[in-house]
Every structure is written in C-alpha cells, then in structure tokens.
Design an enzyme around this catalytic site. Structure first.
Site, PDB file in Angstrom:
ATOM      1  N   ASN A 176     -10.343   0.024  -0.095  1.00 38.54           N
ATOM      2  CA  ASN A 176      -8.877   0.052  -0.116  1.00 38.54           C
ATOM      3  C   ASN A 176      -8.396  -0.529  -1.456  1.00 38.54           C
ATOM      4  O   ASN A 176      -8.494  -1.736  -1.678  1.00 38.54           O
ATOM      5  CB  ASN A 176      -8.348  -0.769   1.071  1.00 38.54           C
ATOM      6  CG  ASN A 176      -6.838  -0.751   1.173  1.00 38.54           C
ATOM      7  OD1 ASN A 176      -6.137  -0.339   0.238  1.00 38.54           O
ATOM      8  ND2 ASN A 176      -6.316  -1.213   2.290  1.00 38.54           N
TER       9      ASN A 176
ATOM     10  N   HIS B 250      -3.168   7.162   2.556  1.00 36.74           N
ATOM     11  CA  HIS B 250      -3.594   5.868   2.008  1.00 36.74           C
ATOM     12  C   HIS B 250      -4.966   5.553   2.618  1.00 36.74           C
ATOM     13  O   HIS B 250      -5.162   5.671   3.832  1.00 36.74           O
ATOM     14  CB  HIS B 250      -2.572   4.805   2.389  1.00 36.74           C
ATOM     15  CG  HIS B 250      -3.073   3.420   2.172  1.00 36.74           C
ATOM     16  ND1 HIS B 250      -3.614   3.019   0.970  1.00 36.74           N
ATOM     17  CD2 HIS B 250      -3.150   2.330   3.003  1.00 36.74           C
ATOM     18  CE1 HIS B 250      -3.990   1.754   1.058  1.00 36.74           C
ATOM     19  NE2 HIS B 250      -3.726   1.318   2.280  1.00 36.74           N
TER      20      HIS B 250
ATOM     21  N   CYS C 203       0.822  -1.227   0.000  1.00 35.33           N
ATOM     22  CA  CYS C 203       0.000   0.000   0.000  1.00 35.33           C
ATOM     23  C   CYS C 203       0.850   1.270   0.000  1.00 35.33           C
ATOM     24  O   CYS C 203       0.326   2.372  -0.139  1.00 35.33           O
ATOM     25  CB  CYS C 203      -0.942   0.008   1.191  1.00 35.33           C
ATOM     26  SG  CYS C 203      -2.079  -1.382   1.163  1.00 35.33           S
TER      27      CYS C 203
HETATM   28  N1  ACO Z   1     -19.033  -8.083   9.458  1.00 36.63           N
HETATM   29  C1  ACO Z   1     -19.497  -8.378  10.681  1.00 36.63           C
HETATM   30  N2  ACO Z   1     -18.703  -8.782  11.683  1.00 36.63           N
HETATM   31  C2  ACO Z   1     -17.383  -8.894  11.422  1.00 36.63           C
HETATM   32  C3  ACO Z   1     -16.830  -8.601  10.173  1.00 36.63           C
HETATM   33  C4  ACO Z   1     -17.714  -8.180   9.173  1.00 36.63           C
HETATM   34  N3  ACO Z   1     -17.286  -7.847   7.921  1.00 36.63           N
HETATM   35  N4  ACO Z   1     -15.495  -8.789  10.223  1.00 36.63           N
HETATM   36  C5  ACO Z   1     -15.210  -9.187  11.470  1.00 36.63           C
HETATM   37  N5  ACO Z   1     -16.365  -9.266  12.196  1.00 36.63           N
HETATM   38  C6  ACO Z   1     -16.520  -9.668  13.582  1.00 36.63           C
HETATM   39  C7  ACO Z   1     -15.413 -10.569  14.064  1.00 36.63           C
HETATM   40  O1  ACO Z   1     -15.639 -11.915  13.689  1.00 36.63           O
HETATM   41  C8  ACO Z   1     -15.510 -10.377  15.556  1.00 36.63           C
HETATM   42  O2  ACO Z   1     -16.573 -11.149  16.045  1.00 36.63           O
HETATM   43  P1  ACO Z   1     -16.451 -11.913  17.463  1.00 36.63           P
HETATM   44  O3  ACO Z   1     -16.264 -10.842  18.483  1.00 36.63           O
HETATM   45  O4  ACO Z   1     -17.758 -12.633  17.556  1.00 36.63           O
HETATM   46  O5  ACO Z   1     -15.261 -12.799  17.316  1.00 36.63           O
HETATM   47  C9  ACO Z   1     -15.907  -8.900  15.701  1.00 36.63           C
HETATM   48  O6  ACO Z   1     -16.450  -8.519  14.416  1.00 36.63           O
HETATM   49  C10 ACO Z   1     -14.734  -7.997  16.040  1.00 36.63           C
HETATM   50  O7  ACO Z   1     -13.649  -8.362  15.190  1.00 36.63           O
HETATM   51  P2  ACO Z   1     -12.316  -7.537  15.163  1.00 36.63           P
HETATM   52  O8  ACO Z   1     -11.401  -8.135  14.169  1.00 36.63           O
HETATM   53  O9  ACO Z   1     -11.818  -7.353  16.553  1.00 36.63           O
HETATM   54  O10 ACO Z   1     -12.881  -6.125  14.635  1.00 36.63           O
HETATM   55  P3  ACO Z   1     -12.136  -4.784  14.486  1.00 36.63           P
HETATM   56  O11 ACO Z   1     -12.856  -3.728  15.193  1.00 36.63           O
HETATM   57  O12 ACO Z   1     -10.668  -4.912  14.748  1.00 36.63           O
HETATM   58  O13 ACO Z   1     -12.317  -4.505  12.925  1.00 36.63           O
HETATM   59  C11 ACO Z   1     -11.011  -4.560  10.926  1.00 36.63           C
HETATM   60  C12 ACO Z   1     -11.734  -5.378  11.983  1.00 36.63           C
HETATM   61  C13 ACO Z   1     -12.031  -3.706  10.239  1.00 36.63           C
HETATM   62  C14 ACO Z   1     -10.369  -5.509   9.926  1.00 36.63           C
HETATM   63  C15 ACO Z   1      -9.947  -3.678  11.611  1.00 36.63           C
HETATM   64  O14 ACO Z   1      -9.139  -4.449  12.453  1.00 36.63           O
HETATM   65  C16 ACO Z   1      -9.095  -2.964  10.618  1.00 36.63           C
HETATM   66  O15 ACO Z   1      -9.540  -2.106   9.909  1.00 36.63           O
HETATM   67  N6  ACO Z   1      -7.783  -3.264  10.573  1.00 36.63           N
HETATM   68  C17 ACO Z   1      -6.901  -2.663   9.600  1.00 36.63           C
HETATM   69  C18 ACO Z   1      -6.858  -3.557   8.422  1.00 36.63           C
HETATM   70  C19 ACO Z   1      -6.529  -2.883   7.130  1.00 36.63           C
HETATM   71  O16 ACO Z   1      -6.877  -1.757   6.884  1.00 36.63           O
HETATM   72  N7  ACO Z   1      -5.874  -3.643   6.287  1.00 36.63           N
HETATM   73  C20 ACO Z   1      -5.627  -3.211   4.949  1.00 36.63           C
HETATM   74  C21 ACO Z   1      -4.319  -3.674   4.467  1.00 36.63           C
HETATM   75  S1  ACO Z   1      -3.022  -2.776   5.221  1.00 36.63           S
HETATM   76  C22 ACO Z   1      -3.333  -1.240   4.855  1.00 36.63           C
HETATM   77  O17 ACO Z   1      -3.828  -0.930   3.806  1.00 36.63           O
HETATM   78  C23 ACO Z   1      -3.002  -0.233   5.848  1.00 36.63           C
END
Ligand code: ACO
Length: 339
Positions: free
Chosen positions: A287, A257, A116
């Site tokens: 993204n 980004h 990214c």
């Molecule tokens: N819909 C509904 N529920 C979901 C989804 C979804 N799409 N995805 C995850 N959940 C659930 C999980 O299963 C979990 O359920 P549980 O508590 O029953 O186990 C709950 O939501 C919480 O999950 P977390 O992973 O803790 O959620 P979080 O608040 O961390 O959000 C996310 C997840 C959105 C992926 C976040 O961590 C994030 O944005 N991270 C950055 C990732 C990123 O941007 N990556 C891109 C590549 S790198 C870059 O470009 C910078």
C-alpha cells in the site's frame, strides 16, 4: 463555446530500488510469508532507504519520466499538484520543492491531503480546473514515503505499506466524449479513531514525550478499516456506474486503491465485477497510499486503449472514499512502445 474536456495524456512512475520482502520482514517481527500472503496478498514493497531523501524525490522522478514520455514542454505546465500524507516538511509544500527541482517556470503548485484518496480527489480537482477553461495542462502526482511513519516493530501495520510515486498529465481538449466524466466523492468524517497518527499535528505537537511513546507512527484498527473500505468502495463503484448508465459489460477496467488484496477481491465481488478487469499490483508494492492508483496505471498502461471505460475507486483515513469515471483518451500500448 465548445465544451472543454480534461484528458489524461500520459503516466510516469517511480519506485525505489530497495525491496523489502516478506522473508526479511519475518526476521524483523513475528510474521510469515504465508500469513501476509493469505491476509493481504503482499509479497514485497519498495522502500526509500537513502538518508535525506523524502517524498519529493520520488515525486520528481515520476514527473520527470512523465515529461520525457509525453514530450510536453515544461514551460507550458500551468499547475502541479502533489497529493501526499508524507510531505517532505510541514512547510513549504512538497509541490513547491518538485516545481523548483523540475524547473517549471510558469506553474503554480500545492499539496493536497486526502490520505489514500488523494489521487482520486485531486484528479477530480485538476479535471475541474481544466474544464473551467482557465488551465490547460496540470501534472498530478500521488506520492508517499509510508516507511517514514510505519513502526517496524508493529507486525499489524509494517507488513502493509511501501513507498512510491505515480504522476499523470491532464490536458484540455475539445474532442467530445473523452476524459474525466464525473465522480462520486464522499468524506464520512467518522474515521479518526480508527486510522491516524497521534502526534506531530497541532493538537499534539512533537515533543520528547511523543517521541518516547512512539506517537508518530501510523495507528489503525485494521478490522474496522477493512469493513468500511469494502462497503464504501463497492457502493461507490455501483453509484458511479449508475450515474453513467454503465452495465458491468461496459466497464473495461477498474483501478482500485491497492490497500489489501482481500479488500480488492471483496469490492470486485460485491460490485459484481470480473477480477480480470481489475488492475492489481499490490503484490509488488504494498500500500503506497496516494501512489497506488497511478502506479497501477503505470504498470498496466499498455492495456489501456482509447475509448476504454475506466473506473477509479479509493478509500482512506478520514474516512474518505469515492469513485470516478474516465473515458480513456489514448492508446497506452503505443505510449509504452515509444519509451
Ligand atoms: N503476522 C502474523 N500475525 C499477525 C500479523 C502479522 N503481520 N498481524 C496481525 N497478526 C495476528 C494478530 O495479532 C491476531 O492474533 P491473535 O488472534 O493471537 O490476537 C491475528 O493475527 C488476527 O488479527 P486481526 O487483526 O484480526 O487480523 P485480520 O484478519 O483483521 O488482518 C489486517 C489484519 C491485515 C490489518 C486487516 O484487518 C486489514 O487488512 N485491514 C485493512 C487495513 C488497511 O488496509 N489499512 C490501510 C490504510 S487504509 C487504506 O488504505 C484503505
């Protein structure tokens, strides 16, 4: 000898027509518009659905628009860089395919992989090539077909990504105090366990085993990536401002980004930057990895004025991160009006 500056002189972009919205995604996996909007701020993404088309198709479209908008003579382009994590093939490079399709007779090209951060890093490389005096016009394209490595049964990742391409022309000028000024770029090298594709590289080449186990999809530990992304980009923005003696009032625009709206908001808060100065379009494209920064510039080109202080910042797999400072060199509104 007069100092040569490297200025961005135009922006082109391309996103596929197909719109994958949250409603459709919620029929594919157990998710909802409410969850996605609250956690990541994405409403829809563009997906390149046509069979047989890859990243070079979108890159070529973006570059073609760039060439039309700027009126640059294609025969004067010295180099073309495609920055992507989703090249058409392992080899030849996507850049070579784009150069062939565009018919650039006097250019050389190569692919640049920094996840990214690809666009941020490759603009710095292209600017340095120009500032050296050896090259005068370089096209940099950030393009990714993220849908080609996303598992659409995994709700944790499939809501995040989209496809698209953005291109800029970087040119030499002897005008003072314009263009890419400097950058603060870092690679921490601790990111492998948290964000990667398990198979398909030289460590674990493709086989029936890897395909059967779904090892060609993007894998990430979202929370860790989130934490690193916020801390790194906020620190990098502070660092680049310090390097250039910029106060918060001096900064006209920040182009981050676009990974997640919550990441962008947290970075702006930590770096004490007003959100109105941050160019955000994640709601419509998700993204798109290397394409997010040029696509944000493409969408907001009319807002960019000559002399504006613009900061770019990014974070990605590796972990790669950084920020750069650019003195904007042209009136975006007139460029858009000419289209
Ligand atoms: N819909 C509904 N529920 C979901 C989804 C979804 N799409 N995805 C995850 N959940 C659930 C999980 O299963 C979990 O359920 P549980 O508590 O029953 O186990 C709950 O939501 C919480 O999950 P977390 O992973 O803790 O959620 P979080 O608040 O961390 O959000 C996310 C997840 C959105 C992926 C976040 O961590 C994030 O944005 N991270 C950055 C990732 C990123 O941007 N990556 C891109 C590549 S790198 C870059 O470009 C910078």
């Amino acid at each position: 000898m007069e100092k040569i500056n490297a200025i961005i002189t135009g922006i082109g972009g391309y996103v596929p027509d197909y719109i994958l919205n949250n409603e459709e995604l919620s029929r594919m996996v157990d998710t909802s518009d409410e969850w996605i909007m609250e956690r990541v701020g994405i409403k829809e993404r563009r997906i390149l659905t046509e069979e047989g088309l890859g990243t070079s198709y979108m890159a070529r479209k973006a570059a073609k628009q760039l060439i039309q908008k700027t009126g640059v003579d294609p025969d004067t382009i010295d180099a073309l860089i495609v920055t992507t994590t989703t090249p058409d093939y392992k080899f030849p490079s996507t850049a070579s395919i784009v150069i062939g399709k565009l018919g650039l007779k006097n250019a050389f090209g190569f692919d640049f992989e920094a996840a990214c951060c690809g666009f941020l890093y490759s603009v710095d490389v292209a600017a340095t090539m120009i500032q050296s005096g050896r090259y005068k016009k370089i096209i940099v394209i950030g393009a990714d077909k993220m849908s080609s490595l996303v598992d659409y049964t995994d709700r944790q990742t499939c809501v995040l990504f989209g496809d698209g391409a953005g291109a800029v022309l970087i040119e030499a000028t002897t005008e003072e105090n314009v263009g890419v000024q400097n950058s603060f770029l870092r690679t921490d090298g601790v990111g492998l366990p948290f964000l990667h594709m398990k198979a398909g590289g030289s460590v674990c080449p493709a086989s029936h085993f890897t395909v059967d186990r779904g090892l060609h999809y993007l894998y990430q530990e979202g929370r860790t990536v989130f934490r690193y992304a916020v801390t790194s980009m906020a620190n990098d923005v502070a660092e680049i401002m310090k390097m250039n003696n910029l106060t918060h009032d001096d900064v006209n625009w920040v182009v981050p980004h676009e990974a997640n709206l919550r990441i962008i908001e947290a970075v702006a808060k930590r770096a004490e930057l007003q959100l109105e100065k941050v160019l955000i379009n994640i709601e419509h494209y998700g993204n798109t990895s290397a394409a997010t920064i040029p696509l944000a510039m493409w969408d907001y080109e009319a807002n960019l004025k000559k002399g504006d202080n613009v900061i770019f910042t990014a974070f990605g797999a590796g972990f790669v991160h950084g920020a750069s400072f650019c003195k904007w060199a042209y009136d975006g509104a007139s460029a858009v009006a000419k289209k």
